[in-house]
Design a protein around this motif. Structure first.
Motif, PDB file in Angstrom:
ATOM      1  N   ALA A 225       0.840  -1.200   0.000  1.00 42.80           N
ATOM      2  CA  ALA A 225       0.000   0.000   0.000  1.00 42.80           C
ATOM      3  C   ALA A 225       0.874   1.249   0.000  1.00 42.80           C
ATOM      4  N   ASP A 226       0.495   2.218  -0.789  1.00 46.77           N
ATOM      5  CA  ASP A 226       1.255   3.460  -0.891  1.00 46.77           C
ATOM      6  C   ASP A 226       0.711   4.494   0.092  1.00 46.77           C
ATOM      7  N   VAL A 227       0.816   4.158   1.385  1.00 47.63           N
ATOM      8  CA  VAL A 227       0.362   5.065   2.444  1.00 47.63           C
ATOM      9  C   VAL A 227       1.401   5.043   3.557  1.00 47.63           C
ATOM     10  N   PRO A 228       1.478   6.106   4.359  1.00 51.68           N
ATOM     11  CA  PRO A 228       2.439   6.128   5.475  1.00 51.68           C
ATOM     12  C   PRO A 228       2.115   5.035   6.491  1.00 51.68           C
ATOM     13  N   PHE A 229       3.149   4.418   7.045  1.00 48.84           N
ATOM     14  CA  PHE A 229       2.959   3.356   8.034  1.00 48.84           C
ATOM     15  C   PHE A 229       2.533   3.948   9.376  1.00 48.84           C
ATOM     16  N   LYS A 230       1.532   3.316   9.985  1.00 47.63           N
ATOM     17  CA  LYS A 230       1.060   3.751  11.303  1.00 47.63           C
ATOM     18  C   LYS A 230       1.731   2.859  12.358  1.00 47.63           C
ATOM     19  N   PRO A 231       2.640   3.400  13.161  1.00 47.13           N
ATOM     20  CA  PRO A 231       3.370   2.590  14.142  1.00 47.13           C
ATOM     21  C   PRO A 231       2.435   1.975  15.186  1.00 47.13           C
ATOM     22  N   ASN A 232       2.871   0.876  15.742  1.00 44.05           N
ATOM     23  CA  ASN A 232       2.105   0.194  16.782  1.00 44.05           C
ATOM     24  C   ASN A 232       2.343   0.877  18.122  1.00 44.05           C
ATOM     25  N   GLU A 233       1.316   1.539  18.617  1.00 46.51           N
ATOM     26  CA  GLU A 233       1.405   2.205  19.908  1.00 46.51           C
ATOM     27  C   GLU A 233       0.341   1.698  20.882  1.00 46.51           C
ATOM     28  N   ALA A 234      -0.360   0.641  20.484  1.00 42.41           N
ATOM     29  CA  ALA A 234      -1.499   0.201  21.286  1.00 42.41           C
ATOM     30  C   ALA A 234      -1.335  -1.176  21.907  1.00 42.41           C
ATOM     31  N   VAL A 235      -0.589  -2.062  21.255  1.00 41.04           N
ATOM     32  CA  VAL A 235      -0.576  -3.463  21.674  1.00 41.04           C
ATOM     33  C   VAL A 235       0.839  -3.938  21.965  1.00 41.04           C
ATOM     34  N   ASP A 236       0.999  -4.605  23.108  1.00 39.65           N
ATOM     35  CA  ASP A 236       2.253  -5.289  23.435  1.00 39.65           C
ATOM     36  C   ASP A 236       2.067  -6.764  23.082  1.00 39.65           C
ATOM     37  N   PHE A 237       2.548  -7.136  21.918  1.00 36.54           N
ATOM     38  CA  PHE A 237       2.307  -8.502  21.453  1.00 36.54           C
ATOM     39  C   PHE A 237       3.040  -9.552  22.274  1.00 36.54           C
ATOM     40  N   ALA A 238       3.987  -9.145  23.092  1.00 39.30           N
ATOM     41  CA  ALA A 238       4.650 -10.102  23.973  1.00 39.30           C
ATOM     42  C   ALA A 238       3.674 -10.664  25.005  1.00 39.30           C
ATOM     43  N   HIS A 239       2.593  -9.896  25.291  1.00 40.21           N
ATOM     44  CA  HIS A 239       1.602 -10.340  26.282  1.00 40.21           C
ATOM     45  C   HIS A 239       0.172 -10.319  25.725  1.00 40.21           C
ATOM     46  N   TYR A 240       0.033 -10.053  24.450  1.00 40.49           N
ATOM     47  CA  TYR A 240      -1.287  -9.905  23.836  1.00 40.49           C
ATOM     48  C   TYR A 240      -2.118 -11.179  23.950  1.00 40.49           C
ATOM     49  N   PHE A 241      -1.468 -12.326  23.924  1.00 41.38           N
ATOM     50  CA  PHE A 241      -2.179 -13.603  23.910  1.00 41.38           C
ATOM     51  C   PHE A 241      -2.173 -14.290  25.278  1.00 41.38           C
ATOM     52  N   ASP A 242      -1.761 -13.575  26.312  1.00 41.64           N
ATOM     53  CA  ASP A 242      -1.624 -14.185  27.639  1.00 41.64           C
ATOM     54  C   ASP A 242      -2.922 -14.762  28.175  1.00 41.64           C
ATOM     55  N   ASP A 243      -4.059 -14.146  27.844  1.00 38.45           N
ATOM     56  CA  ASP A 243      -5.328 -14.528  28.471  1.00 38.45           C
ATOM     57  C   ASP A 243      -6.212 -15.395  27.586  1.00 38.45           C
ATOM     58  N   VAL A 244      -5.659 -15.909  26.488  1.00 41.79           N
ATOM     59  CA  VAL A 244      -6.475 -16.708  25.582  1.00 41.79           C
ATOM     60  C   VAL A 244      -5.756 -17.982  25.175  1.00 41.79           C
ATOM     61  N   VAL A 245      -6.554 -18.936  24.722  1.00 39.93           N
ATOM     62  CA  VAL A 245      -6.039 -20.109  24.030  1.00 39.93           C
ATOM     63  C   VAL A 245      -6.231 -19.844  22.546  1.00 39.93           C
ATOM     64  N   GLY A 246      -5.141 -19.853  21.771  1.00 38.09           N
ATOM     65  CA  GLY A 246      -5.256 -19.604  20.346  1.00 38.09           C
ATOM     66  C   GLY A 246      -4.873 -18.187  19.966  1.00 38.09           C
ATOM     67  N   VAL A 247      -5.497 -17.672  18.906  1.00 37.19           N
ATOM     68  CA  VAL A 247      -5.128 -16.359  18.371  1.00 37.19           C
ATOM     69  C   VAL A 247      -6.287 -15.374  18.344  1.00 37.19           C
ATOM     70  N   SER A 248      -7.479 -15.817  18.728  1.00 39.15           N
ATOM     71  CA  SER A 248      -8.639 -14.911  18.743  1.00 39.15           C
ATOM     72  C   SER A 248      -8.702 -14.193  20.088  1.00 39.15           C
ATOM     73  N   VAL A 249      -8.416 -12.891  20.075  1.00 40.22           N
ATOM     74  CA  VAL A 249      -8.408 -12.109  21.312  1.00 40.22           C
ATOM     75  C   VAL A 249      -9.689 -11.283  21.385  1.00 40.22           C
ATOM     76  N   PRO A 250     -10.561 -11.563  22.358  1.00 38.91           N
ATOM     77  CA  PRO A 250     -11.815 -10.807  22.479  1.00 38.91           C
ATOM     78  C   PRO A 250     -11.549  -9.338  22.796  1.00 38.91           C
ATOM     79  N   THR A 251     -12.567  -8.523  22.653  1.00 31.52           N
ATOM     80  CA  THR A 251     -12.450  -7.102  22.962  1.00 31.52           C
ATOM     81  C   THR A 251     -12.158  -6.915  24.445  1.00 31.52           C
ATOM     82  N   GLU A 252     -11.693  -5.719  24.794  1.00 30.61           N
ATOM     83  CA  GLU A 252     -11.251  -5.454  26.155  1.00 30.61           C
ATOM     84  C   GLU A 252     -12.355  -5.588  27.197  1.00 30.61           C
ATOM     85  N   ASP A 253     -13.621  -5.464  26.789  1.00 31.70           N
ATOM     86  CA  ASP A 253     -14.708  -5.532  27.773  1.00 31.70           C
ATOM     87  C   ASP A 253     -15.070  -6.968  28.136  1.00 31.70           C
TER      88      ASP A 253
END
Length: 345
Positions: A225-253
């Protein structure tokens, strides 16, 4: 290979031998070790004679600082082995230790299982560079096998996805969901993950304004894509999957829940030796029960259903009922006559 590069390669091989405190390399061992690597990577014509090896040993001695020696230590009668006077020393201070080399060899073994897949031409270069740089080849006896599926769709996009993630390049992805819904999205790639032999791409999706998860086997087309890259400032993927089995992470609520599972006595040892999730704790060994602290996901459901009759959900009640309904629906497909008889009573 040019003569000077060939010599540098020989020095690296010898340096690792001199640093290795687990093995005793005599002169003949060193000659065999060097020629084995040279023949593998440079061809039979590149092997050396004993005289060249002596010259190489003397050349390395001249590279050593004044307080380090290359000792010839007598052992086993008239033989002697060669080792640096200081354990762990290396003339290539950025080289790997013997233990690191063993770990790298295991990594190369794993990566080599993906060789030969048309989409993984990039991997050939990575492995070859590792093999040449550190003089390590994958296990030629093929005694270790890592699970992978050569027939899985989407592997042809793996190199593009990894490259875009590393280089912070946004992607335009034509995607088709399992339900047949097609969409074209602009994704800023942040993370690539493998789960259950499938590959997934995570990143910021402009259209939905959130972190999205795209399975590579559902991608129909991909381009830069010919658009500026938006840096990741929201998610720490080192711990993103800590609370789930698999790769589907539910919303924060969605909150974590305490899930209590009971297993049959025969299955229980397998579950304790291979935990379902990192939060798994044995609740009662006699009763064969465990607890999980997770957010329920479809991958957790699939994992539970895979245990068949060896598992029972004790709580929470809503999750027990949810799985029970799926089991009942499956049972109708196998016992239709029983359903009809029950209805007629």
């Amino acid at each position: 290979m040019p003569a000077n590069k060939n010599a540098q390669y020989r020095y690296q091989i010898l340096d690792r031998c001199f640093s290795d405190v687990r093995h005793k390399y005599n002169f003949d061992d060193l000659l065999e070790k060097v020629n084995e690597h040279l023949e593998d990577y440079c061809g039979p014509a590149s092997t050396i004679k004993p005289r060249q090896l002596r010259d190489d040993i003397n050349a390395i001695r001249k590279m050593l600082p004044s307080d380090i020696y290359l000792d010839a230590i007598p052992f086993d009668g008239k033989k002697c082995f060669y080792r640096y006077s200081e354990d762990g020393y290396s003339i290539y201070q950025n080289e790997l230790s013997a233990e690191d080399v063993q770990k790298l060899r295991s990594t190369i073994d794993m990566l080599s299982k993906y060789r030969g897949v048309p989409s993984n031409v990039w991997l050939e270069e990575v492995i070859s560079n590792l093999e040449y740089r550190f003089g390590i080849k994958a296990d030629q006896e093929n005694v270790v096998d890592f699970e992978h599926n050569d027939q899985l769709k989407g592997l042809e996009y793996l190199s593009t996805v990894i490259d875009a993630t590393v280089n912070h390049t946004p992607l335009i992805i034509h995607y088709k969901s399992y339900k047949g819904r097609e969409q074209v999205v602009t994704l800023h790639p942040y993370y690539v993950k493998q789960y259950n032999s499938r590959w997934f791409l995570f990143g910021y999706e402009e259209e939905s304004n959130k972190i999205a998860n795209k399975a590579l086997d559902r991608i129909q087309q991909i381009k830069l894509a010919d658009v500026p890259f938006k840096p990741n400032e929201a998610v720490d993927f080192a711990h993103y999957f800590d609370d789930v089995v698999g790769v589907s992470v539910p919303t924060e609520d969605v909150d974590k829940e305490t899930i209590i599972l009971r297993f049959t006595e025969a299955r229980f040892p397998y579950v304790t030796s291979k935990p379902i999730h990192q939060s798994q704790v044995i609740l009662d060994e006699q009763d064969c029960t465990i607890t999980l602290q997770v957010k329920p996901t479809r991958e957790l459901e699939q994992q539970i259903l895979s245990f068949g009759s060896d598992i029972e959900i004790l709580s929470p009640e809503h999750f027990r009922q949810q799985i029970g309904e799926k089991i009942a629906s499956a049972a109708k497909k196998y016992f239709p006559m029983q359903k009809a008889c029950t209805a007629g009573m």
